[in-house]
Design an enzyme around this catalytic site. Structure first.
Site, PDB file in Angstrom:
ATOM      1  N   ARG A 233     -16.123  22.131  59.314  1.00 49.23           N
ATOM      2  CA  ARG A 233     -16.456  23.521  59.632  1.00 49.23           C
ATOM      3  C   ARG A 233     -15.648  24.415  58.712  1.00 49.23           C
ATOM      4  NH1 ARG A 233     -20.354  21.926  61.484  1.00 49.23           N
ATOM      5  NH2 ARG A 233     -21.219  22.104  63.574  1.00 49.23           N
ATOM      6  N   GLU A 262     -20.395  31.313  56.132  1.00 51.66           N
ATOM      7  CA  GLU A 262     -21.663  30.759  55.638  1.00 51.66           C
ATOM      8  C   GLU A 262     -22.891  31.309  56.343  1.00 51.66           C
ATOM      9  OE1 GLU A 262     -20.942  26.527  56.658  1.00 51.66           O
ATOM     10  OE2 GLU A 262     -22.705  26.659  57.936  1.00 51.66           O
ATOM     11  N   HIS A 294     -24.168  23.300  53.528  1.00 48.39           N
ATOM     12  CA  HIS A 294     -24.266  22.665  54.853  1.00 48.39           C
ATOM     13  C   HIS A 294     -25.425  21.659  54.893  1.00 48.39           C
ATOM     14  CE1 HIS A 294     -22.655  23.379  59.127  1.00 48.39           C
ATOM     15  NE2 HIS A 294     -23.176  22.174  59.066  1.00 48.39           N
TER      16      HIS A 294
HETATM   17  P1  NAD Z   1     -15.803  13.549  66.808  1.00 48.56           P
HETATM   18  O1  NAD Z   1     -15.658  14.357  68.063  1.00 48.56           O
HETATM   19  O2  NAD Z   1     -16.325  12.158  66.904  1.00 48.56           O
HETATM   20  O3  NAD Z   1     -14.387  13.484  66.045  1.00 48.56           O
HETATM   21  C1  NAD Z   1     -13.558  14.584  65.883  1.00 48.56           C
HETATM   22  C2  NAD Z   1     -12.129  14.055  65.870  1.00 48.56           C
HETATM   23  O4  NAD Z   1     -11.245  15.145  65.568  1.00 48.56           O
HETATM   24  C3  NAD Z   1     -11.693  13.486  67.227  1.00 48.56           C
HETATM   25  O5  NAD Z   1     -11.184  12.180  67.062  1.00 48.56           O
HETATM   26  C4  NAD Z   1     -10.618  14.455  67.692  1.00 48.56           C
HETATM   27  O6  NAD Z   1      -9.600  13.841  68.460  1.00 48.56           O
HETATM   28  C5  NAD Z   1     -10.089  14.952  66.358  1.00 48.56           C
HETATM   29  N1  NAD Z   1      -9.281  16.147  66.473  1.00 48.56           N
HETATM   30  C6  NAD Z   1      -9.358  17.155  67.377  1.00 48.56           C
HETATM   31  N2  NAD Z   1      -8.376  18.052  67.156  1.00 48.56           N
HETATM   32  C7  NAD Z   1      -7.662  17.601  66.098  1.00 48.56           C
HETATM   33  C8  NAD Z   1      -6.529  18.090  65.414  1.00 48.56           C
HETATM   34  N3  NAD Z   1      -5.914  19.222  65.779  1.00 48.56           N
HETATM   35  N4  NAD Z   1      -6.056  17.366  64.380  1.00 48.56           N
HETATM   36  C9  NAD Z   1      -6.652  16.206  64.003  1.00 48.56           C
HETATM   37  N5  NAD Z   1      -7.732  15.703  64.627  1.00 48.56           N
HETATM   38  C10 NAD Z   1      -8.232  16.385  65.654  1.00 48.56           C
HETATM   39  O7  NAD Z   1     -16.713  14.439  65.849  1.00 48.56           O
HETATM   40  P2  NAD Z   1     -17.554  13.935  64.584  1.00 48.56           P
HETATM   41  O8  NAD Z   1     -18.931  13.591  65.030  1.00 48.56           O
HETATM   42  O9  NAD Z   1     -16.760  12.979  63.815  1.00 48.56           O
HETATM   43  O10 NAD Z   1     -17.689  15.310  63.787  1.00 48.56           O
HETATM   44  C11 NAD Z   1     -16.558  15.932  63.190  1.00 48.56           C
HETATM   45  C12 NAD Z   1     -16.929  17.337  62.766  1.00 48.56           C
HETATM   46  O11 NAD Z   1     -17.888  17.275  61.698  1.00 48.56           O
HETATM   47  C13 NAD Z   1     -17.645  18.166  63.853  1.00 48.56           C
HETATM   48  O12 NAD Z   1     -16.719  18.846  64.658  1.00 48.56           O
HETATM   49  C14 NAD Z   1     -18.493  19.115  63.062  1.00 48.56           C
HETATM   50  O13 NAD Z   1     -17.806  20.345  62.950  1.00 48.56           O
HETATM   51  C15 NAD Z   1     -18.616  18.493  61.691  1.00 48.56           C
HETATM   52  N6  NAD Z   1     -19.998  18.172  61.310  1.00 48.56           N
HETATM   53  C16 NAD Z   1     -20.456  18.640  60.113  1.00 48.56           C
HETATM   54  C17 NAD Z   1     -21.761  18.353  59.707  1.00 48.56           C
HETATM   55  C18 NAD Z   1     -22.307  18.827  58.387  1.00 48.56           C
HETATM   56  O14 NAD Z   1     -23.525  18.754  58.165  1.00 48.56           O
HETATM   57  N7  NAD Z   1     -21.501  19.297  57.454  1.00 48.56           N
HETATM   58  C19 NAD Z   1     -22.592  17.612  60.545  1.00 48.56           C
HETATM   59  C20 NAD Z   1     -22.068  17.120  61.749  1.00 48.56           C
HETATM   60  C21 NAD Z   1     -20.771  17.414  62.135  1.00 48.56           C
END
Ligand code: NAD
Length: 331
Positions: A233, A262, A294
């Protein structure tokens, strides 16, 4: 159920309509983003279906509720664009697609790393112009590099697995440990990760605690010439601080699929418009910055899954069944 689908692109129509064949909801596709100016388009629709740059802030949620909307069906995993407190106040339930294809985002992330390292984007233009010089295209072996992964959930885990396969040394940081990754890398405090990693990739969600996680202080701790990748994000990164880091060459490469501002830029053809965002314009001037709009989620497999889960969420809501993918205000 009647569903107002906001920010509907051709691919949303295609994949949601296909998924809807086994659900039979009445989908009305609308091009505008959900904003305070467009929320009334959902009046009379019990469900509104939104994507990442639709803004379900408090006044928008209130307007949706006043128009009879009772479900916000997110076509995304992230829900930082929804005011959950407002949704709870107005009895609007929120459901998301918690995991659709971590592979899509992880593979795009590694693609950005490789493109920045080996400069595919520059080589592509050069060769088309008959310029076969290698000057300025020198890269490095990924093998043996220390890569820091911040956030080791579904996407971070996939990134770690791919990079482990390439022979990288994996440093991990998360608030909870992922046991699947124990044999693949070392969990270290964020400070150590920032100091040791030659490539840093962000995969944690946007939360108050992670907003501008990468700012002046974090950048000052990084190794000179570090590669920073953000496909999570935009607001995880303080963009003006990163621009200073690029100017001082502390940051040697920057790969972004997301950008804090964005919502007024991405997902639209703006090629005939004057770019008014000076921060974004400055980013585009660096030869070592690669930005995609994105796009990391954008594979056939991911769109299929997003369609299926979104429609299943709507059906479960309509039938009064348990909403397994509900996101609730935590208080
Ligand atoms: P997920 O919930 O499986 O994993 C997120 C991880 O981040 C978790 O393990 C959580 O414990 C950890 N976390 C939370 N706070 C933290 C901190 N302060 N420091 C370090 N780690 C921390 O989520 P995911 O499916 O792996 O997705 C991750 C992110 O990717 C989503 O939040 C979303 O914003 C982003 N995303 C982007 C796209 C894209 O097209 N660019 C698509 C899907 C998701």
């Amino acid at each position: 159920m009647r569903v107002a689908v906001f920010s509907a692109k051709s691919y949303d129509r295609e994949y949601l309509s296909r998924a809807n064949e086994s659900h039979g909801h009445e989908l009305t596709f609308m091009e505008p983003r959900l904003t305070s100016g467009t929320a009334r388009l959902a009046s009379g629709f019990p469900a509104a279906c939104v994507f990442v740059n639709d803004r379900a802030v408090a006044e928008v949620v209130a307007e949706l509720a006043a128009g009879g909307t009772r479900l916000l069906a997110l076509r995304s995993a992230g829900f930082n664009h929804v005011d959950l407190a407002a949704a709870a106040r107005h009895a609007v339930r929120v459901a998301r697609v918690p995991a659709y294809s971590p592979y899509a985002v992880a593979e795009h992330t590694v693609g950005l790393m490789l493109a920045l390292n080996r400069k595919f984007h520059r080589a592509y233009s050069r060769v088309r112009e008959g310029n076969f010089s290698l000057e300025g295209l020198l890269g490095f072996d990924m093998h043996g590099r220390a890569v820091g992964i911040v956030g080791t959930g579904k996407i971070g885990e996939c990134v770690a697995r791919i990079l482990h396969g390439m022979g990288c040394r994996i440093l991990l940081n998360d608030v909870t440990r992922n046991p699947e990754l124990a044999a693949m890398g070392d969990y270290v405090p964020l400070d150590r990760l920032l100091q040791e990693a030659e490539i840093i990739s962000l995969h944690c969600p946007l939360l108050p605690a992670t907003r501008h996680l990468i700012g002046d202080e974090a950048i000052a701790r990084m190794r000179p010439g570090v590669m920073l990748i953000n496909t999570s994000r935009g607001a995880l990164v303080d963009t003006p601080a990163v621009i200073e880091g690029l100017k001082s060459q502390r940051i040697g490469y920057l790969g972004l699929d997301v950008y804090e501002e964005e919502e007024d830029l991405f997902f639209e053809d703006q090629s005939e418009q004057i770019l008014r965002d000076d921060v974004f314009a400055r980013l585009l001037t660096f030869p070592n910055v690669l930005i995609t709009g994105h796009q990391a989620f954008f594979t056939r497999e991911a769109l299929t899954r997003i369609g299926e889960v979104t429609l299943a969420n709507i059906t479960a809501f309509e039938r009064g069944e348990e909403l397994v993918n509900e996101v609730r205000w935590a208080g």
